[in-house]
Design a protein around this motif. Structure first.
Motif, short mmCIF file in Angstrom:
data_model
loop_
_atom_site.label_atom_id
_atom_site.label_comp_id
_atom_site.label_asym_id
_atom_site.label_seq_id
_atom_site.Cartn_x
_atom_site.Cartn_y
_atom_site.Cartn_z
N ALA A 189 0.84 -1.19 0.00
CA ALA A 189 0.00 0.00 0.00
C ALA A 189 0.87 1.24 0.00
O ALA A 189 1.96 1.27 0.59
CB ALA A 189 -0.92 0.01 1.21
N ARG A 190 0.37 2.26 -0.67
CA ARG A 190 0.99 3.58 -0.66
C ARG A 190 0.00 4.52 0.03
O ARG A 190 -1.19 4.54 -0.31
CB ARG A 190 1.30 4.03 -2.09
N THR A 191 0.46 5.27 0.99
CA THR A 191 -0.42 6.16 1.76
C THR A 191 -0.10 7.62 1.45
O THR A 191 1.04 7.97 1.13
CB THR A 191 -0.28 5.91 3.26
N GLU A 192 -1.13 8.43 1.54
CA GLU A 192 -0.95 9.87 1.38
C GLU A 192 -2.00 10.59 2.22
O GLU A 192 -3.04 10.01 2.58
CB GLU A 192 -1.05 10.29 -0.09
N ILE A 204 -5.37 8.43 2.76
CA ILE A 204 -5.76 7.59 1.63
C ILE A 204 -4.79 6.40 1.54
O ILE A 204 -3.58 6.58 1.51
CB ILE A 204 -5.74 8.38 0.30
N TYR A 205 -5.37 5.21 1.52
CA TYR A 205 -4.60 3.98 1.29
C TYR A 205 -4.79 3.57 -0.17
O TYR A 205 -5.92 3.31 -0.61
CB TYR A 205 -5.10 2.84 2.19
N HIS A 206 -3.71 3.48 -0.92
CA HIS A 206 -3.75 2.95 -2.28
C HIS A 206 -3.24 1.51 -2.23
O HIS A 206 -2.04 1.26 -2.19
CB HIS A 206 -2.87 3.80 -3.21
N ASP A 227 -2.41 -2.30 -3.41
CA ASP A 227 -1.94 -2.96 -4.63
C ASP A 227 -1.64 -4.42 -4.30
O ASP A 227 -0.78 -4.71 -3.45
CB ASP A 227 -0.67 -2.27 -5.15
N HIS A 272 -8.45 3.08 -1.41
CA HIS A 272 -8.54 3.06 -2.87
C HIS A 272 -8.13 1.68 -3.38
O HIS A 272 -6.99 1.25 -3.17
CB HIS A 272 -7.64 4.15 -3.46
N GLY A 290 -8.06 0.62 -6.58
CA GLY A 290 -7.82 0.60 -8.01
C GLY A 290 -6.75 -0.41 -8.42
O GLY A 290 -6.82 -1.02 -9.49
N GLY A 291 -5.74 -0.63 -7.57
CA GLY A 291 -4.68 -1.56 -7.91
C GLY A 291 -4.80 -2.91 -7.24
O GLY A 291 -3.87 -3.71 -7.30
#
Length: 210
Positions: free
Chosen positions: A150-153, A169-171, A173, A200, A202-203
């Motif tokens: 995960a990528r966080t922002e 926001i957690y992205h 993957d 999120h 999406g990935g």
């Protein structure tokens, strides 16, 4: 194996449909279904029979032997048939397996050993194959569960009255299923997150309800 030997890819889908229809007809006629036996196929190819009619003729002659010529087959000594099977094994076995045994992933080596031992001791290839598929499926589930990152922002937003608040926001993957629960728990930190969190996907790929 036969495609590699004769250098022709063939049409496996057509083969499967034909085999399925043949087994269906065999079952309706109270017969026993089957498939293309590797031993007979190898002997056929080694003898130069690589066309479609060679397989058709082989099946016709087998039917003739079983129906009307079984007495002639019984004349052949079992020792001779055993010798034929040894030759088939020699041509079928992948001898480079021993050379690659310690270079391939360890789970593949385990599958080879388990399938071989189960097939030998239970004299049932289907059970051996089922065990191999089970081990491979469990290993895939285990490794897939660790392929989650995960990528966080953070971003700032505000209410209609002007009050500002922080959004995390957690992205995600990777694969989302029961095997990735532990990885997901390590990635997400709800006790430290702000009140507004967006996940999120999406990935990510979701495979079950968990």
């Amino acid at each position: 194996l036969l495609s590699e030997m004769i250098g022709d890819e063939g049409n496996p889908h057509q083969d499967m449909v034909a085999q399925g229809l043949g087994n269906l007809a065999c079952g309706l006629l109270r017969g026993q279904g089957g498939d293309a036996m590797i031993g007979q196929s190898l002997i056929n190819v080694k003898s130069g029979g690589i066309r479609r009619r060679s397989g058709a003729l082989a099946s016709v002659f087998i039917m003739i032997f079983v129906v009307v010529a079984s007495d002639f087959i019984n004349i052949i000594p079992l020792g001779g048939l055993a010798g034929v099977m040894f030759v088939v094994v020699i041509f079928t076995f992948e001898w480079n397996t021993f050379r690659l045994f310690f270079q391939i992933p360890y789970v593949d080596s385990v599958v080879i050993i388990v399938v071989t031992l189960v097939t030998y001791f239970l004299s049932d290839l289907s059970i051996g194959v089922a065990c191999g598929i089970g081990i491979s499926a469990l290993y895939y589930a285990y490794t897939s569960g660790h392929r989650l990152s995960a990528r966080t922002e953070y971003m700032e937003d505000h209410d209609p009255d002007g009050t500002k608040y922080t959004v995390k926001i957690y992205h995600l993957d990777g694969n989302l299923f029961f095997g990735s629960l532990r990885s997901l728990q390590k990635i997400m930190t709800p006790e430290k997150d702000p009140e507004v969190v967006i996940v999120h996907l999406g990935g990510a790929k979701t495979f079950d309800m968990s």
